[in-house]
Design an enzyme around this catalytic site. Structure first.
Site, mmCIF file in Angstrom:
data_model
loop_
_atom_site.group_PDB
_atom_site.id
_atom_site.type_symbol
_atom_site.label_atom_id
_atom_site.label_comp_id
_atom_site.label_asym_id
_atom_site.label_seq_id
_atom_site.Cartn_x
_atom_site.Cartn_y
_atom_site.Cartn_z
ATOM 1 N N TYR A 106 14.715 30.731 4.989
ATOM 2 C CA TYR A 106 13.268 31.799 5.193
ATOM 3 C C TYR A 106 13.657 31.645 6.980
ATOM 4 C CZ TYR A 106 11.161 30.892 1.223
ATOM 5 O OH TYR A 106 10.785 31.273 0.087
ATOM 6 N N LYS A 166 0.774 -1.493 0.140
ATOM 7 C CA LYS A 166 0.030 -0.285 0.246
ATOM 8 C C LYS A 166 0.768 1.631 0.040
ATOM 9 C CE LYS A 166 -0.357 -0.309 5.025
ATOM 10 N NZ LYS A 166 -1.026 -0.991 6.307
ATOM 11 N N ARG A 207 1.773 -11.183 7.410
ATOM 12 C CA ARG A 207 2.029 -9.482 6.474
ATOM 13 C C ARG A 207 2.438 -8.611 6.611
ATOM 14 N NH1 ARG A 207 -4.189 -10.056 9.441
ATOM 15 N NH2 ARG A 207 -3.402 -7.625 9.621
ATOM 16 N N ASP A 223 11.139 23.312 -2.047
ATOM 17 C CA ASP A 223 12.043 22.534 -3.780
ATOM 18 C C ASP A 223 14.148 22.771 -2.851
ATOM 19 O OD1 ASP A 223 9.534 23.006 -4.946
ATOM 20 O OD2 ASP A 223 10.202 25.286 -4.894
ATOM 21 N N HIS A 266 -5.943 -7.356 13.903
ATOM 22 C CA HIS A 266 -4.586 -6.514 13.452
ATOM 23 C C HIS A 266 -3.637 -6.097 14.857
ATOM 24 C CE1 HIS A 266 -1.901 -3.639 11.193
ATOM 25 N NE2 HIS A 266 -2.529 -3.303 11.526
ATOM 26 N N ARG A 301 -10.131 -0.254 14.862
ATOM 27 C CA ARG A 301 -10.278 0.399 13.666
ATOM 28 C C ARG A 301 -11.166 0.032 12.928
ATOM 29 N NH1 ARG A 301 -4.164 0.381 10.696
ATOM 30 N NH2 ARG A 301 -4.688 -1.073 10.227
ATOM 31 N N CYS A 352 13.484 24.562 2.677
ATOM 32 C CA CYS A 352 12.224 25.117 1.555
ATOM 33 C C CYS A 352 11.475 24.556 0.495
ATOM 34 C CB CYS A 352 13.140 26.340 0.337
ATOM 35 S SG CYS A 352 14.342 27.084 1.690
HETATM 36 C C1 LIG Z 1 -0.351 -1.937 6.470
HETATM 37 C C2 LIG Z 1 -0.810 -3.234 7.076
HETATM 38 C C3 LIG Z 1 0.272 -4.390 6.623
HETATM 39 C C4 LIG Z 1 1.951 -3.930 7.662
HETATM 40 O O1 LIG Z 1 1.760 -3.502 8.334
HETATM 41 P P1 LIG Z 1 3.761 -3.281 8.340
HETATM 42 O O2 LIG Z 1 3.811 -2.599 9.919
HETATM 43 O O3 LIG Z 1 3.929 -2.382 7.795
HETATM 44 O O4 LIG Z 1 4.294 -5.100 8.918
HETATM 45 C C5 LIG Z 1 -0.442 -5.462 7.498
HETATM 46 N N1 LIG Z 1 -1.283 -5.608 7.959
HETATM 47 C C6 LIG Z 1 -2.395 -4.239 7.465
HETATM 48 C C7 LIG Z 1 -4.650 -4.539 7.442
HETATM 49 C C8 LIG Z 1 -2.423 -3.010 7.261
HETATM 50 O O5 LIG Z 1 -2.817 -2.678 7.108
#
Ligand SMILES: *Cc1c(COP(=O)(O)O)cnc(C)c1O
Length: 374
Positions: free
Chosen positions: A268, A41, A224, A317, A168, A139, A315
Site C-alpha cells: 500500500y 492481566k 507483584r 493480514d 503502585h 491513578r 497490511c
Molecule cells: C500491571 C501491574 C503490575 C505489574 O506491572 P509490571 O510492570 O508488569 O511488573 C503490578 N501491580 C499493579 C497494580 C499493576 O497494575
C-alpha cells in the site's frame, strides 16, 4: 494445543513454559523468597491467561493479580484456586459477582470500601480487600496524605477482611529512582497507622517488575511482578540484571516467494521500492494480528537465520520482507520475535522501532494468533 499441530495457521505464538518456571524461580530468589503475586492481566501479557496461570499455579506461585473482574472469573472457571486480586476500580454492580467467586477486591476509597462492605453484607459473604494508597501514581487509591481515613474506615467494616495494603510505582523503571523512593517513603509513613494503633499490619506490597529488579527495599511482604515473569525488561533504563529468559516466540512461515524487477513498488502506498531486482517473500501476519503497522519499512524478521528488512507497509493480514542475498522457500520459518540459528529479535527491539513499550507489543498480539505451549 500441541506444538506439532500443523493444521493451525502458520502464524503462531509459542510459549516456553520452562522459561516461565525459570523466571519465577529467579525472581523469587531475588526477592529473598517472599511470596510472589504473578500478574497475569491482559491475557498474561499476551501469553495466554489460563495456560500461564495454570502453569504458575503448578509452580506454587502464591497468588495472581488481574485488572478486571472478567479476568478473575475466567481464572476461577478454569479451576484456579489460589487468591486472585483484581487491581482495577470495581463498579458496585460487579461486586456481588466478585465476592461469589472468592476474588479479592481493591478498595481505593472510603466510598468504595463501604460499597464492598454493603455488597458483602447483602450476599452473606466476607470480602477480602486490599486497601490502595496513591503515593504518586495519580491513578486510583486514597491520597497518601489522607490514607488514614481509608485505613480507619476499614476497621469499622464488619464484612470486610483486610488482606493487604498496597500502592503502585510510577517511575520504578527510571534510571533515577528518586521519585520511586519518595513513593516508598510515603507508603511506609501511611502504614505507621497500624503501629500507632498497636494493630498488626496487613500484607504490604508495592513492588512491580522494575522495583523488584532495582529497589530491594521495596519488596516488603510480597512482590507483584508482571513483565519480568515473561522474561522481558520493564523499560530501556531498567536492564535485566538477572538471566531471565523470554518465554514468547512469534513466528510464521513464508507463503509466497517472488522476484520483482528493479523499480517495482511493494505494498500500500508503494512505500518501498528497490533500484535492483529483488527477491521478496510474503508473510501471513499483519496489524490485524497485532503486529504493529508502525513497523512498516522499519523492522526486521529472521529467515534462514538472517535478518531481513520488512518491505513496505504492514497490511492487515500480511507483510513483505526482502531477502537481500538470502533465499527462502514456501513454508520456511519466519521469526518475528525470538531466535533462529543464534540470531535473535527481542520484543524490546520491536517496541523501540515502533516507538512504544514492550508491554504494548505483547498485549497487542490478539486472539487470532494461536498460542502453543511447549
Ligand atoms: C500491571 C501491574 C503490575 C505489574 O506491572 P509490571 O510492570 O508488569 O511488573 C503490578 N501491580 C499493579 C497494580 C499493576 O497494575
Amino acid at each position: 494445543m500441541m506444538p506439532e499441530d500443523e493444521t493451525l495457521r502458520p502464524t503462531q505464538v509459542r510459549v516456553d513454559l520452562a522459561a516461565l518456571t525459570h523466571n519465577l524461580a529467579l525472581l523469587r530468589a531475588h526477592a529473598g523468597g517472599r511470596p510472589v503475586m504473578a500478574v497475569v492481566k491482559a491475557n498474561a501479557y499476551g501469553h495466554g491467561l489460563v495456560e500461564v496461570a495454570r502453569h504458575y499455579e503448578s509452580c506454587g506461585v502464591d497468588s495472581f493479580g488481574v485488572a478486571l473482574l472478567e479476568e478473575g472469573l475466567t481464572l476461577r472457571e478454569a479451576g484456579i484456586t489460589r487468591p486472585i486480586l483484581v487491581f482495577g476500580g470495581i463498579p458496585a454492580v460487579q461486586m456481588p459477582e466478585l465476592l461469589r467467586h472468592g476474588l479479592e477486591l481493591t478498595a481505593p476509597s472510603v466510598a468504595k470500601l463501604e460499597q464492598i462492605d454493603a455488597a458483602a453484607a447483602a450476599t452473606g459473604l466476607r470480602a477480602r480487600v486490599h486497601l490502595k494508597i496513591d503515593t504518586g501514581m495519580g491513578r486510583i487509591g486514597v491520597q497518601y496524605f489522607n490514607a488514614e481515613t481509608l485505613l480507619e474506615a476499614s476497621l469499622r467494616c464488619r464484612h470486610v477482611e483486610v488482606a493487604g495494603v498496597y500502592s503502585h510505582f510510577a517511575n520504578a523503571d527510571a534510571a533515577d529512582l528518586g521519585h520511586a523512593r519518595l513513593q516508598l517513603e510515603r507508603f511506609l509513613e501511611a502504614l505507621t497507622f497500624y503501629e500507632r494503633r498497636g494493630l498488626p499490619c496487613p500484607t504490604r506490597h508495592i513492588a512491580n517488575s522494575a522495583a523488584l529488579l532495582q529497589l530491594p527495599e521495596s519488596h516488603l511482604d510480597l512482590v507483584r511482578p508482571g513483565i519480568v515473569l515473561y522474561g522481558v525488561t520493564p523499560g530501556p533504563e531498567c536492564p535485566l540484571a538477572l538471566p531471565l529468559r523470554p518465554a514468547l516466540t512469534w513466528r510464521s512461515r513464508v507463503v509466497y516467494f517472488k522476484v520483482l524487477p528493479a523499480g517495482h513498488p511493494v505494498g500500500y502506498g508503494s512505500a518501498w521500492c528497490s533500484d535492483r531486482p529483488e527477491r521478496l517473500v510474503t508473510v501471513p501476519c499483519g496489524y490485524g494480528d497485532g503486529y504493529p503497522r508502525a513497523l512498516s519499512n522499519c523492522a526486521e524478521v529472521l529467515i534462514g537465520g538472517r535478518r531481513c528488512p520488512i518491505a513496505g507497509k504492514i497490511c492487515m493480514d500480511q507483510f513483505m520482507a526482502a531477502l537481500g542475498e538470502g533465499s527462502a522457500y514456501n513454508g520456511d520459518e519466519v521469526v518475528l520475535v525470538g531466535c533462529q540459528d543464534g540470531e535473535c529479535i527481542r520484543v524490546e527491539e520491536l517496541a523501540e522501532r515502533a516507538g512504544t513499550i514492550a508491554y504494548e507489543i505483547l498485549t497487542s498480539i490478539n486472539a487470532r494468533v494461536p498460542r502453543v505451549y511447549a
